[in-house]
Design a protein around this motif. Structure first.
Motif, PDB file in Angstrom:
ATOM      1  N   ASP A 181     -12.573  -2.908  -3.193  1.00 18.44           N
ATOM      2  CA  ASP A 181     -11.805  -3.195  -1.980  1.00 18.44           C
ATOM      3  C   ASP A 181     -12.652  -2.935  -0.743  1.00 18.44           C
ATOM      4  OD1 ASP A 181      -8.987  -3.938  -2.644  1.00 18.44           O
ATOM      5  OD2 ASP A 181      -9.027  -2.027  -3.712  1.00 18.44           O
ATOM      6  N   THR A 228     -10.092  -7.029   1.268  1.00 15.82           N
ATOM      7  CA  THR A 228      -8.708  -6.596   1.065  1.00 15.82           C
ATOM      8  C   THR A 228      -8.277  -5.387   1.883  1.00 15.82           C
ATOM      9  OG1 THR A 228      -9.504  -5.285  -0.804  1.00 15.82           O
ATOM     10  CG2 THR A 228      -8.600  -7.463  -1.312  1.00 15.82           C
ATOM     11  N   ASP A 280       2.561  -1.671  -4.023  1.00 19.12           N
ATOM     12  CA  ASP A 280       2.066  -2.584  -5.051  1.00 19.12           C
ATOM     13  C   ASP A 280       2.780  -3.938  -4.978  1.00 19.12           C
ATOM     14  OD1 ASP A 280       0.520  -0.465  -5.812  1.00 19.12           O
ATOM     15  OD2 ASP A 280       1.620  -0.052  -7.674  1.00 19.12           O
ATOM     16  N   TYR A 323       1.595  -5.742  -1.737  1.00 13.93           N
ATOM     17  CA  TYR A 323       0.210  -6.179  -1.844  1.00 13.93           C
ATOM     18  C   TYR A 323       0.071  -7.338  -2.831  1.00 13.93           C
ATOM     19  CZ  TYR A 323      -4.760  -6.056  -2.946  1.00 13.93           C
ATOM     20  OH  TYR A 323      -6.066  -6.406  -3.168  1.00 13.93           O
ATOM     21  N   ALA A 324       0.884  -7.334  -3.884  1.00 13.16           N
ATOM     22  CA  ALA A 324       0.800  -8.385  -4.907  1.00 13.16           C
ATOM     23  C   ALA A 324       1.078  -9.777  -4.328  1.00 13.16           C
ATOM     24  CB  ALA A 324       1.768  -8.092  -6.048  1.00 13.16           C
ATOM     25  N   TYR A 375      -0.354 -11.053  -1.988  1.00 13.31           N
ATOM     26  CA  TYR A 375      -1.635 -11.622  -1.549  1.00 13.31           C
ATOM     27  C   TYR A 375      -2.562 -11.972  -2.708  1.00 13.31           C
ATOM     28  CZ  TYR A 375      -0.285  -9.561   2.969  1.00 13.31           C
ATOM     29  OH  TYR A 375       0.376  -9.223   4.118  1.00 13.31           O
ATOM     30  N   TRP A 376      -2.186 -11.617  -3.924  1.00 12.86           N
ATOM     31  CA  TRP A 376      -3.113 -11.754  -5.046  1.00 12.86           C
ATOM     32  C   TRP A 376      -3.703 -13.145  -5.174  1.00 12.86           C
ATOM     33  CZ3 TRP A 376      -0.934  -8.756  -9.923  1.00 12.86           C
ATOM     34  CH2 TRP A 376      -1.029  -7.375  -9.668  1.00 12.86           C
ATOM     35  N   SER A 377      -2.888 -14.154  -5.007  1.00 12.75           N
ATOM     36  CA  SER A 377      -3.368 -15.523  -5.206  1.00 12.75           C
ATOM     37  C   SER A 377      -4.322 -15.971  -4.106  1.00 12.75           C
ATOM     38  CB  SER A 377      -2.193 -16.500  -5.284  1.00 12.75           C
ATOM     39  OG  SER A 377      -1.484 -16.523  -4.055  1.00 12.75           O
ATOM     40  N   LEU A 414      -6.674 -13.740  -2.595  1.00  8.51           N
ATOM     41  CA  LEU A 414      -7.806 -12.831  -2.429  1.00  8.51           C
ATOM     42  C   LEU A 414      -9.118 -13.597  -2.501  1.00  8.51           C
ATOM     43  CD1 LEU A 414      -6.819  -9.691  -4.539  1.00  8.51           C
ATOM     44  CD2 LEU A 414      -6.323 -10.210  -2.145  1.00  8.51           C
ATOM     45  N   ASN A 445      -4.403  -3.480 -13.157  1.00  7.67           N
ATOM     46  CA  ASN A 445      -3.962  -4.868 -12.955  1.00  7.67           C
ATOM     47  C   ASN A 445      -4.499  -5.440 -11.640  1.00  7.67           C
ATOM     48  OD1 ASN A 445      -2.312  -3.204 -11.399  1.00  7.67           O
ATOM     49  ND2 ASN A 445      -0.443  -4.349 -11.819  1.00  7.67           N
ATOM     50  N   GLU A 446      -4.574  -4.602 -10.599  1.00 10.26           N
ATOM     51  CA  GLU A 446      -5.151  -5.052  -9.334  1.00 10.26           C
ATOM     52  C   GLU A 446      -6.633  -5.338  -9.497  1.00 10.26           C
ATOM     53  OE1 GLU A 446      -4.433  -2.340  -6.156  1.00 10.26           O
ATOM     54  OE2 GLU A 446      -2.266  -2.276  -6.478  1.00 10.26           O
ATOM     55  N   VAL A 458      -7.345  -8.699 -11.025  1.00 10.22           N
ATOM     56  CA  VAL A 458      -7.183  -9.801 -10.078  1.00 10.22           C
ATOM     57  C   VAL A 458      -8.426  -9.928  -9.207  1.00 10.22           C
ATOM     58  CG1 VAL A 458      -5.864 -10.620  -8.081  1.00 10.22           C
ATOM     59  CG2 VAL A 458      -4.672  -9.660 -10.055  1.00 10.22           C
TER      60      VAL A 458
END
Length: 233
Positions: free
Chosen positions: A20, A26, A83, A86-87, A89-91, A93, A122-123, A126
């Protein structure tokens, strides 16, 4: 399996990368997610204060922002809210400019590359996909592997174990003072990048022996850095 793994045996030396803010852009996404999670529970903490804690694990972050005398029963709720936020934004990053090429260049020079992230598993998965350099990475260490996060040295020590090298044969690359402090406690040399929003002076004060503008800047100066060759004195 990576090229380093296929070679077998111990690497001569390893480069340990925070993720990060060092390889993936991020830091400010985490800042917003923690700020909103705290607001949901009635804790109004300025974003500037939240930003200064990014790079710590949630255990240290909440203690710093809310105090040791906070209601610790709320920690899991706050962490889960972060979590979830923040998730979203995963697609989207993206790696920082030059990050993937930097990782590949280090591996090509003979370094065993290990990611040492304060993120949960899991983060981290990604971010690894977003980085797009998985073939150059020997191992990944996350918050799930240790009992205490940065600035404690546990994550760096676990990364050393996965790399199969001693502290004196590794270099840590990070973007926050917490990276420098964790590396120093583990006896590992450290380089810094400014992509996490800390100043050059702050990173130097945290023990980083050289600071670069970005992963791309470190890549451009790789031949003149301590990462030029995987043999450390």
């Amino acid at each position: 399996m990576t090229a380093n793994d296929k070679a077998g045996g111990k690497a001569e030396a390893a480069v340990l990368f925070d993720v990060d803010g060092t390889l993936i852009d991020t830091v400010y996404l985490h800042t917003v997610a923690w700020w909103e999670a705290l607001r949901q529970q009635g804790a109004e903490v300025p974003m500037a204060r939240v930003h200064r804690c990014i790079g710590m694990g949630s255990d240290h972050l909440l203690a710093t922002l809310l105090g040791e005398d906070r209601d610790k029963d709320m920690d899991d709720t706050l962490s889960a809210a972060h979590d979830t936020l923040y998730a979203q934004y995963w697609s989207r990053l993206v790696p920082l400019p030059g990050a993937g090429d930097l990782v590949r260049a280090c591996a090509a020079r003979g370094w065993r590359v290990v990611l040492a992230s304060s993120a949960k598993q899991n983060e981290a998965e990604v971010m690894l996909r977003a980085l797009g350099a998985g073939d150059a990475i020997a191992a990944v260490t996350t918050a799930d592997d240790v009992s205490s996060s940065k600035p404690a040295p546990d994550l760096v020590q676990q990364a050393l174990e996965k790399a199969g090298v001693e502290a004196g044969q590794a270099v840590f690359v990070g973007d926050a003072a917490w990276d420098g402090k964790a590396a120093g406690k583990a006896g590992v040399r450290c380089l810094g990048v400014l992509s996490g929003g800390w100043s050059r002076e702050e990173l130097a004060a945290a023990g980083m022996e050289a600071v670069y503008d970005s992963p791309a800047d470190l890549l451009a100066h790789l031949a003149d850095s301590i990462l030029a060759t995987p043999t450390l004195d």
